[in-house]
Scaffold this motif. Structure first.
Motif, PDB file in Angstrom:
ATOM      1  N   LYS A  66      -7.973  -6.234  -2.120  1.00  0.00           N
ATOM      2  CA  LYS A  66      -7.970  -5.405  -3.332  1.00  0.00           C
ATOM      3  C   LYS A  66      -8.874  -6.041  -4.398  1.00  0.00           C
ATOM      4  CE  LYS A  66      -3.128  -4.062  -2.573  1.00  0.00           C
ATOM      5  NZ  LYS A  66      -3.406  -2.770  -1.945  1.00  0.00           N
ATOM      6  N   ASN A  78       0.797  -1.216   0.000  1.00  0.00           N
ATOM      7  CA  ASN A  78       0.000   0.000   0.000  1.00  0.00           C
ATOM      8  C   ASN A  78       0.836   1.275   0.000  1.00  0.00           C
ATOM      9  OD1 ASN A  78      -2.743  -1.193   0.144  1.00  0.00           O
ATOM     10  ND2 ASN A  78      -1.972  -2.065   2.038  1.00  0.00           N
ATOM     11  N   THR A 121       1.122  -5.375  -5.759  1.00  0.00           N
ATOM     12  CA  THR A 121       0.794  -3.956  -5.591  1.00  0.00           C
ATOM     13  C   THR A 121      -0.209  -3.420  -6.603  1.00  0.00           C
ATOM     14  OG1 THR A 121       2.974  -3.696  -6.658  1.00  0.00           O
ATOM     15  CG2 THR A 121       2.807  -3.119  -4.345  1.00  0.00           C
ATOM     16  N   GLY A 171      -5.986  -5.739   4.920  1.00  0.00           N
ATOM     17  CA  GLY A 171      -5.159  -4.829   4.149  1.00  0.00           C
ATOM     18  C   GLY A 171      -4.306  -5.508   3.101  1.00  0.00           C
TER      19      GLY A 171
END
Length: 585
Positions: free
Chosen positions: A535, A402, A503, A530
């Motif tokens: 994502k 992140n 990422t 997280g």
């Protein structure tokens, strides 16, 4: 035996000097018997036997508070504070952790496993004591290279200004995990050589009083020194010269190897487990050293753990100035790498996952905001690695994934790892981190890409329908197992995807999956909160796609059995297939 009669530190006070020396011999014998059978920190504890006896002989623990830096040298402390059976009875060897733990004893004040923290923690205890009008002594014990960490300096600087009772025992065994690095250690050598009388004194310069003990493995000399500083109204450093590994000849000769070790033959010092298997650390060292021979601008960086990248003493000598050990200073290592990359060098910083946590600000500010093409190799980012609460490899994915501008890659095997590492070193566009794929070396047939500059392009390993499994990095084999089970148990030909990029999202592929898939499964060898899977779930939130995320729940798991941990998190192929079939049938 004297040790069998020590239930609390107070039991030491009735013993004569000769009896205490006999006790020290018994402690070393117990340590070696356990460590040779069980493994653990060998040299640090053997070197601290007399100092720990003297500390508990003079100070009144737990009223007087002793804080061990890293706390990997606290085994003797545990033996003297009611936990001797964990070192005497093999059935109880796993009853205590390898670090201080307040849940075990009132004599332990913090759970500590990372370095350079003791003086800062002790400053806090001393401040609270002064505010409430207390009178107890606060003692920080620091050694094994921990002074090279920036927080140690910060704590000492604060202690010097505070000007109140705080005793810092500097255990100077002339070693870190490997050899010491940093200019500070030149001053320690000067102080040793002058019996503490050198006019240049780092500690006095910070406002601390100073006392040198040449015979740091002599109980009487240590006792006298500790009595001299007990109840001091000022902060003081007691600098003791000890021998790491004392009392066991192999550990005295091979201090780096015996800092920590797996079970070994007590008579010879040789490891009990057969060696010779492949190891990512060794393979990385070979890879980097080979490239150093033709790339003078390539430099490997380590923060006190050269073995993490396979840089043995022999390889360190061959690498010469192309290897930089900054001491236990992860923050500096990242900023140094950024500066080297900015100036045209090609830095590769090798670090354990558990220690990358120590330099978040430098990763974000010094490296990634500037976009400098440094490379970070993250080792032991896996549930299958170190398993005590202070050394978990669970948390690097949420931390690194992140940070803007960073490319974090997750290879599935050795071949893909070295392809990614080679690209990361060659490219000049991005700061790149590569997550070394697990603890055990895995090989897979290729071919694998050699270029990764087109970011966030996932690789479809098997093309199917209905269910897609995105198996990240070291969990690729778990993805294969799950796909095989779905085929065998329900006739479902699942799509298997190697995401490669932690990422970013492959928007094109994720959109394509919506056409003929009802469920997406994400697998990651790290914390779910997280992490990568979230994502994917967020991307599919407004769509009909069902998403199942698998990883580790957010917790400080401690000394776990890997199989039990995986089952508790439903991280077996059987459990995942069962969950998938529940939502697609």
């Amino acid at each position: 035996m004297y040790l069998e009669k020590i239930d609390a530190p107070q039991d030491l006070r009735g013993l004569t000097t000769e009896q205490l020396r006999a006790l020290a011999d018994e402690i070393r014998e117990a340590l070696l018997r356990k460590l040779s059978a069980h493994g653990g920190h060998i040299g640090p504890n053997l070197g601290m036997v007399e100092a720990t006896i003297a500390l508990h002989r003079v100070f009144d623990s737990p009223k007087d508070k002793i804080i061990y830096d890293v706390s990997h040298q606290s085994y003797v402390h545990k033996m003297l504070t009611g936990r001797r059976e964990a070192f005497l009875d093999p059935a109880d060897y796993d009853e205590v952790s390898g670090y201080t733990n307040p849940q075990e004893s009132e004599h332990d004040h913090f759970t500590i496993g990372h370095t350079s923290t003791s003086v800062s923690l002790a400053c806090g205890l001393a401040k609270a004591r002064d505010l409430r009008g207390g009178s107890e002594n606060v003692i920080a014990v620091i050694g094994d290279g921990s002074l090279s960490g920036g927080e140690a300096y910060e704590g000492l600087s604060n202690a010097g200004e505070a000007g109140t009772n705080l005793i810092v025992v500097v255990n100077d065994n002339e070693m870190s995990i490997a050899e010491n690095h940093g200019g500070l250690y030149a001053n320690l050598r000067e102080l040793r050589e002058s019996d503490g009388k050198a006019p240049c004194n780092f500690f006095r310069a910070l406002g601390l009083d100073y006392l040198y003990v040449k015979e740091g493995n002599d109980i009487e000399a240590l006792t006298a020194a500790f009595r001299q500083v007990k109840d001091t109204p000022r902060p003081v450093v007691v600098h003791i010269r000890t021998l790491k590994g004392k009392g066991y000849a192999p550990a005295e000769r091979q201090k780096e190897r015996f800092h920590w070790g797996m079970p070994f033959d007590l008579a010879t010092g040789e490891p009990k487990a057969a060696g010779g298997g492949e190891d990512y650390c060794d393979l990385t060292g070979r890879f980097l050293l080979e490239r150093m021979r033709t790339q003078p601008e390539l430099v490997a960086i380590t923060s006190g753990t050269p073995a993490v990248m396979g840089f043995t003493p022999e390889r360190r000598r061959e690498a010469g100035r192309q290897l930089v050990d900054v001491g236990i200073a992860e923050e500096h290592a990242v900023a140094l790498a950024s500066g080297i990359a900015k100036a045209g060098g090609r830095p590769v910083y090798g670090v354990y996952s558990t220690f990358i946590q120590r330099c978040y600000d430098q990763l974000s500010q010094d490296l990634c905001i500037n976009g400098n093409p440094a490379v970070i190799a993250v080792f032991m980012g896996t549930a299958a690695g170190m398993n005590d609460a202070t050394h978990l490899g669970f948390f690097d994915i949420p931390l690194l994934a992140n940070i803007p501008n960073l490319v974090y890659l997750a290879p599935t095997c050795a071949e893909e790892y070295f392809a990614m590492l080679d690209w990361a070193i060659r490219q000049r566009e991005h700061p790149v981190a590569v997550r070394v794929p697990g603890a055990a070396v895995v090989h897979r047939p290729g071919p694998f890409d050699t270029e990764y500059g087109e970011l966030n392009r996932y690789r479809v390993e098997r093309r199917g329908r209905e269910v897609a499994i995105l198996a990240l990095g070291s969990f690729h084999a778990l993805g294969e197992e799950t796909a095989d089970r779905l085929k065998t148990e329900a006739g479902i030909d699942a799509t298997l995807v190697n995401p490669r990029y932690i990422t970013g999202l492959d928007e094109e592929l994720l959109e394509e999956l919506l056409r003929d898939h009802r469920a997406v499964v994400t697998l990651e060898d790290g914390s779910l909160d997280g992490g990568f899977g979230e994502k994917i779930a967020r991307r599919y939130g407004p769509t009909p796609m069902r998403v199942l995320n698998y990883g580790l729940r957010k917790e400080f798991a401690d000394r776990y059995d890997l199989g039990e941990l995986l089952r508790a998190n439903r991280l077996t192929g059987e459990q995942i297939a069962e969950d998938v079939l529940r939502i697609v049938r």
